[in-house]
Design a protein around this motif. Structure first.
Motif, mmCIF file in Angstrom:
data_model
loop_
_atom_site.group_PDB
_atom_site.id
_atom_site.type_symbol
_atom_site.label_atom_id
_atom_site.label_comp_id
_atom_site.label_asym_id
_atom_site.label_seq_id
_atom_site.Cartn_x
_atom_site.Cartn_y
_atom_site.Cartn_z
ATOM 1 N N UNK A 24 0.815 -1.211 0.000
ATOM 2 C CA UNK A 24 0.000 0.000 0.000
ATOM 3 C C UNK A 24 0.850 1.263 0.000
ATOM 4 N N UNK A 25 2.110 1.152 -0.305
ATOM 5 C CA UNK A 25 3.008 2.306 -0.305
ATOM 6 C C UNK A 25 2.636 3.276 -1.417
ATOM 7 N N UNK A 26 3.122 4.500 -1.297
ATOM 8 C CA UNK A 26 2.833 5.536 -2.285
ATOM 9 C C UNK A 26 3.752 5.379 -3.500
ATOM 10 N N UNK A 27 3.219 5.596 -4.703
ATOM 11 C CA UNK A 27 4.044 5.501 -5.915
ATOM 12 C C UNK A 27 5.164 6.541 -5.914
ATOM 13 N N UNK A 28 6.342 6.153 -6.354
ATOM 14 C CA UNK A 28 7.499 7.039 -6.338
ATOM 15 C C UNK A 28 7.248 8.321 -7.136
ATOM 16 N N UNK A 29 6.571 8.204 -8.273
ATOM 17 C CA UNK A 29 6.302 9.386 -9.099
ATOM 18 C C UNK A 29 5.476 10.422 -8.372
ATOM 19 N N UNK A 30 4.455 9.985 -7.640
ATOM 20 C CA UNK A 30 3.591 10.907 -6.901
ATOM 21 C C UNK A 30 4.358 11.573 -5.763
#
Length: 74
Positions: A24-30
């Protein structure tokens, strides 16, 4: 300026809330885009290709493991 800080806070809040749950981690791009838009937020890339950074409110770590996800760190 406040909305920019809020954008970064939302992206890192997701990562902080899910600390330890890489699915559920945040996408690196965002996370990188939010950091770029936030005054005082900086990040670095180490020799292994891991990305880490901090703003005045939160820090994040994006391991170079092919998943392209970031997690919040304290």
């Amino acid at each position: 300026m406040r909305s920019i800080t809020v954008s970064f806070a939302v992206a890192t809040a997701i990562a902080l809330f899910t600390f330890g749950q890489s699915a559920s981690a945040a996408p690196i791009g965002a996370v990188v885009k939010a950091c770029d838009r936030t005054a005082g937020c900086n990040y670095t890339l180490n020799k292994a290709g891991d990305l880490s950074g901090c703003s005045s409110k939160a820090c994040f770590y994006c391991p170079n493991d092919g998943k392209r996800q970031c997690i919040g760190i304290q």
